[in-house]
Design a protein around this motif. Structure first.
Motif, PDB file in Angstrom:
ATOM      1  N   GLY A 176      41.783  89.634  37.254  1.00 33.89           N
ATOM      2  CA  GLY A 176      42.289  89.090  38.508  1.00 33.89           C
ATOM      3  C   GLY A 176      41.226  89.321  39.561  1.00 33.89           C
ATOM      4  O   GLY A 176      40.161  89.876  39.279  1.00 33.89           O
ATOM      5  N   ILE A 177      41.515  88.903  40.755  1.00 31.99           N
ATOM      6  CA  ILE A 177      40.553  89.032  41.842  1.00 31.99           C
ATOM      7  C   ILE A 177      40.805  90.350  42.567  1.00 31.99           C
ATOM      8  O   ILE A 177      41.938  90.656  42.936  1.00 31.99           O
ATOM      9  CB  ILE A 177      40.721  87.865  42.840  1.00 31.99           C
ATOM     10  CG1 ILE A 177      40.679  86.516  42.118  1.00 31.99           C
ATOM     11  CG2 ILE A 177      39.672  87.945  43.944  1.00 31.99           C
ATOM     12  CD1 ILE A 177      39.375  86.201  41.454  1.00 31.99           C
ATOM     13  N   VAL A 178      39.750  91.141  42.741  1.00 34.89           N
ATOM     14  CA  VAL A 178      39.863  92.377  43.510  1.00 34.89           C
ATOM     15  C   VAL A 178      39.807  92.019  44.993  1.00 34.89           C
ATOM     16  O   VAL A 178      38.988  91.200  45.415  1.00 34.89           O
ATOM     17  CB  VAL A 178      38.727  93.356  43.140  1.00 34.89           C
ATOM     18  CG1 VAL A 178      38.865  94.653  43.939  1.00 34.89           C
ATOM     19  CG2 VAL A 178      38.748  93.652  41.643  1.00 34.89           C
ATOM     20  N   ASP A 179      40.696  92.626  45.745  1.00 34.70           N
ATOM     21  CA  ASP A 179      40.782  92.313  47.180  1.00 34.70           C
ATOM     22  C   ASP A 179      39.662  93.017  47.939  1.00 34.70           C
ATOM     23  O   ASP A 179      39.756  94.203  48.264  1.00 34.70           O
ATOM     24  CB  ASP A 179      42.154  92.771  47.705  1.00 34.70           C
ATOM     25  CG  ASP A 179      42.334  92.435  49.176  1.00 34.70           C
ATOM     26  OD1 ASP A 179      41.491  91.709  49.741  1.00 34.70           O
ATOM     27  OD2 ASP A 179      43.328  92.903  49.756  1.00 34.70           O
ATOM     28  N   ARG A 184      37.713  87.734  49.532  1.00 36.91           N
ATOM     29  CA  ARG A 184      38.532  86.965  50.477  1.00 36.91           C
ATOM     30  C   ARG A 184      37.760  85.760  50.991  1.00 36.91           C
ATOM     31  O   ARG A 184      38.300  84.663  51.124  1.00 36.91           O
ATOM     32  CB  ARG A 184      38.958  87.844  51.666  1.00 36.91           C
ATOM     33  CG  ARG A 184      40.036  88.839  51.291  1.00 36.91           C
ATOM     34  CD  ARG A 184      40.631  89.509  52.536  1.00 36.91           C
ATOM     35  NE  ARG A 184      41.549  90.569  52.131  1.00 36.91           N
ATOM     36  CZ  ARG A 184      42.534  91.025  52.891  1.00 36.91           C
ATOM     37  NH1 ARG A 184      42.729  90.529  54.114  1.00 36.91           N
ATOM     38  NH2 ARG A 184      43.342  91.974  52.462  1.00 36.91           N
ATOM     39  N   ASP A 185      36.473  85.968  51.273  1.00 37.20           N
ATOM     40  CA  ASP A 185      35.642  84.857  51.729  1.00 37.20           C
ATOM     41  C   ASP A 185      35.464  83.824  50.624  1.00 37.20           C
ATOM     42  O   ASP A 185      35.565  82.623  50.853  1.00 37.20           O
ATOM     43  CB  ASP A 185      34.251  85.372  52.140  1.00 37.20           C
ATOM     44  CG  ASP A 185      34.304  86.134  53.463  1.00 37.20           C
ATOM     45  OD1 ASP A 185      35.375  86.136  54.106  1.00 37.20           O
ATOM     46  OD2 ASP A 185      33.285  86.736  53.836  1.00 37.20           O
ATOM     47  N   LEU A 186      35.201  84.315  49.407  1.00 37.17           N
ATOM     48  CA  LEU A 186      34.858  83.418  48.301  1.00 37.17           C
ATOM     49  C   LEU A 186      36.060  82.600  47.824  1.00 37.17           C
ATOM     50  O   LEU A 186      35.948  81.412  47.539  1.00 37.17           O
ATOM     51  CB  LEU A 186      34.299  84.258  47.134  1.00 37.17           C
ATOM     52  CG  LEU A 186      33.848  83.513  45.883  1.00 37.17           C
ATOM     53  CD1 LEU A 186      32.672  82.598  46.191  1.00 37.17           C
ATOM     54  CD2 LEU A 186      33.454  84.501  44.784  1.00 37.17           C
ATOM     55  N   HIS A 187      37.221  83.244  47.697  1.00 41.93           N
ATOM     56  CA  HIS A 187      38.341  82.583  47.026  1.00 41.93           C
ATOM     57  C   HIS A 187      39.379  82.014  47.984  1.00 41.93           C
ATOM     58  O   HIS A 187      40.203  81.198  47.579  1.00 41.93           O
ATOM     59  CB  HIS A 187      39.027  83.557  46.068  1.00 41.93           C
ATOM     60  CG  HIS A 187      38.117  84.081  44.993  1.00 41.93           C
ATOM     61  ND1 HIS A 187      37.762  83.323  43.902  1.00 41.93           N
ATOM     62  CD2 HIS A 187      37.474  85.262  44.849  1.00 41.93           C
ATOM     63  CE1 HIS A 187      36.939  84.034  43.132  1.00 41.93           C
ATOM     64  NE2 HIS A 187      36.747  85.209  43.677  1.00 41.93           N
ATOM     65  N   GLY A 188      39.367  82.458  49.240  1.00 45.45           N
ATOM     66  CA  GLY A 188      40.378  81.963  50.179  1.00 45.45           C
ATOM     67  C   GLY A 188      41.787  82.110  49.648  1.00 45.45           C
ATOM     68  O   GLY A 188      42.608  81.210  49.756  1.00 45.45           O
ATOM     69  N   MET A 189      42.036  83.244  49.012  1.00 48.13           N
ATOM     70  CA  MET A 189      43.285  83.471  48.268  1.00 48.13           C
ATOM     71  C   MET A 189      44.200  84.367  49.089  1.00 48.13           C
ATOM     72  O   MET A 189      43.742  85.195  49.871  1.00 48.13           O
ATOM     73  CB  MET A 189      42.889  84.204  47.000  1.00 48.13           C
ATOM     74  CG  MET A 189      43.921  84.168  45.900  1.00 48.13           C
ATOM     75  SD  MET A 189      43.309  85.316  44.621  1.00 48.13           S
ATOM     76  CE  MET A 189      44.048  84.581  43.173  1.00 48.13           C
ATOM     77  N   ASP A 190      45.488  84.207  48.862  1.00 45.32           N
ATOM     78  CA  ASP A 190      46.473  85.088  49.475  1.00 45.32           C
ATOM     79  C   ASP A 190      46.206  86.531  49.025  1.00 45.32           C
ATOM     80  O   ASP A 190      46.281  86.834  47.836  1.00 45.32           O
ATOM     81  CB  ASP A 190      47.877  84.650  49.013  1.00 45.32           C
ATOM     82  CG  ASP A 190      48.964  85.570  49.543  1.00 45.32           C
ATOM     83  OD1 ASP A 190      48.660  86.487  50.335  1.00 45.32           O
ATOM     84  OD2 ASP A 190      50.125  85.345  49.164  1.00 45.32           O
ATOM     85  N   PRO A 191      45.881  87.433  49.964  1.00 45.34           N
ATOM     86  CA  PRO A 191      45.575  88.820  49.578  1.00 45.34           C
ATOM     87  C   PRO A 191      46.710  89.479  48.796  1.00 45.34           C
ATOM     88  O   PRO A 191      46.480  90.392  48.013  1.00 45.34           O
ATOM     89  CB  PRO A 191      45.358  89.522  50.933  1.00 45.34           C
ATOM     90  CG  PRO A 191      44.994  88.439  51.883  1.00 45.34           C
ATOM     91  CD  PRO A 191      45.687  87.201  51.414  1.00 45.34           C
TER      92      PRO A 191
END
Lengths: 228, 228, 228, 228
Positions: A176-179, A184-191
């Motif tokens: 998964g994506i580490v917060d 946050r900049d790269l994925h623009g994902m909900d933290p």
């Protein structure tokens, strides 16, 4: 815990994100933790030291120094990663080599520098951070997956060789994506759908605390609801 | 922790060894834990209830009762196992069926009885005990490995369906001998090389405590030095 | 090839689609192939015999008959499948049992009926058809994946027990849609992206022809361009 | 098959043993096969060319030459291996690097040199030889397993990127000892329990002949009776 009884810990790959949190979290939980990184981030010069982990001589010397100052580490984490997402055609031979040096050779250098001392002083825990790509060579991940798969195989060999000598070698698959600021900049994902570095640090601490009766070699981590 | 705030827990397969330790360990750590087992061991009638988990109707009724008394469980463990070590030729069709009922159908019945209530009340943890045979169909393990592999696949499907609904579904691969009276008799092994049930229980408690940011779906456990 | 020198072959699960093609393809390539199926499709009564493969007694008797008529088979394929795609909540306990009987118990019954004669007469090939679900318990596939995973573990155990006795046991992972009338109706997919049954049959024939120096235990098959 | 209709084939790693047999076997079966190797064995200078496959520039130039002379290859095999069996402590950093260059970087260089031309001319088959260590980091195999695992991940990425472009990318796990002069000397094993190079070559030819409806990405090979 009083400083004099704290155990030494080393985090290789501690420039930002997870690695830096591992250092501070270990320091908050009974370890004297030092991060190693190619460059030292601002404001971190007390706990993070500069060293090129892909360089065998420099890494060996730095680890020897640390050993002299703090004693053999009880907890060591390999956490360097150099993510390149690109189709094979546009991934250069130099990319393949740089990623291998950064991720695999650095682990070899780290292991060579810490394991003999750990064996001598009665054991400890050696953890390698993996990723989804540790298990799967996906499209556009040829160089990264090749390095992560190599690292997993290396970790297995180390577990089989050093387990009987008292070293708990573990491989953690971060699926998964580490917060972090960068992600946050790269994925623009909900933290809320990212993995918190401090929660990962807790898992690493738990691994280091496992009794010899029940050691985990491999586990995966992903946020609730992450597809897999 | 005060009784009124304790969370309900259920351990399916609690006759002896690991299962019984899970019940007592969960009770010591903030849960009101009930074991379910085909037969109730002497002196355990307060915490272990008799039910044939392979029987869908009886299991459903028992779980409905427990739900009424204690509320939906927050932690559920499937831990039934029926080990037959025998070459294929001497493993009867009835053995295959009995092992499947005891190990796989019981998990289906358990999951059907607890998951809807857990979803409704905001989540919880569902753990399945696996074994070396979960990953490998070895010689003389055809029936046992077929059941353990089925259980692993079932657990993966449950994780993918119930994770987004707030249920943490995990699969623990016990790759070694659990230190119980029965296994001491069977294997004649140095207990120092066996896994302590209370140490396994701690891992299950840790899984139940993982924050939603970092859930483990699968981990292995083995004693230090165990070959793998 | 003249009839008198042809080797007996058996295909369990031959009602339609792949199974029926395996029978005709084997018959065209030097085998006397018989299909076994719960029901016999129109126009197939010479090569396909009715038997409930989940019934141990009936299957044993039918295989004994075939053995008497044709001799021990040289090539046996297990190809029964009962696909249910449904979330766990709507997959009944009876579904789980029916799928297990149809897919796993049928393989046990088949193996028990053919392997001893094959060992006695000098060997042969036993192939089990797998699927994507053999390796992965996906969402809405709990019952099917549990059965396919069980079948894979069983096949591994058989390979390890019967390989040294001269039986080549293989597991073929069909990771894609087989081009049959049923699947064209179900998936509405471009047939060019489906696997042709006759091409799969060729792979099974190749497996049966592998020399003892190089046996394949597991291979996957998917159409060009299929994502995996 | 007449020479003018023969398809070009390339075998990277053809100094002895399997690689050399692949070249001669491909030449006997409708291909014009050229081997590439760091050194050219005696008597092989017509079919084996000297090139350092770990050198990106030299490999690119040699493959460009071959492409000019013969056209884009239809069948390419990566078969270089540098086996080091040694505990981690006695495997030098230079060993790790040499093995990675010989086994992984050579595959990157090979793929970069052949895949674009193969895509342009309508497809072909790209096969990578794996080993037991492709799946398992065993004791005393850290460097070799790290390289074989990397190669497997790379091959998967290539399959996912180039499959839709008409290139069949396959990974063959050689799980046993190949019968060569060197391995007879090294292992002192009964040749009847080794894999014959010509039988392996047949499997590679079969892979190259698979129709687009049924491509195998991965298969294992082992001699009858080999434990696994």
């Amino acid at each position: 815990m009083a400083a004099q009884s704290a155990s030494p810990a080393i985090v290789a790959g501690a420039g930002a994100g997870l690695g830096r949190t591992l250092v501070s979290s270990f320091n908050d939980n009974g370890y004297i933790a030092i991060g190693l990184n190619r460059t030292v981030p601002n404001g971190a010069k007390e706990t993070i030291l500069a060293v090129d982990l892909a360089n065998a001589h420099l890494t060996a010397r730095k680890l020897l120094d640390l050993n002299g100052t703090h004693g053999a580490p009880k907890l060591v984490v390999h956490n360097t990663a150099k993510l390149v997402i690109s189709d094979f055609e546009n991934t250069s031979v130099d990319d393949f080599e740089a990623i291998w040096r950064s991720m695999v050779l650095s682990a070899v250098n780290l292991a060579k520098g810490v394991l003999p001392g750990m064996v001598e002083t009665g054991g400890g825990t050696f953890i390698v951070s993996g990723a989804t790509a540790s298990l799967r060579g996906g499209k556009n991940f040829a160089a990264f997956a090749a390095a992560k798969a190599a690292l997993r195989a290396l970790t297995q060999s180390l577990a089989r060789e050093y387990g009987p000598k008292g070293i708990h070698v573990a491989h953690v698959i971060l699926d998964g994506i580490v917060d972090t600021e960068a992600s946050r900049d790269l994925h623009g994902m909900d933290p809320a759908r990212m993995m918190k570095p401090e929660d990962i640090a807790q898992v690493y601490l738990d691994l280091a605390n496992q009794p010899k009766s029940t050691w985990t070699h491999e586990l995966d981590l992903r946020p609730m609801g992450e597809a897999f």
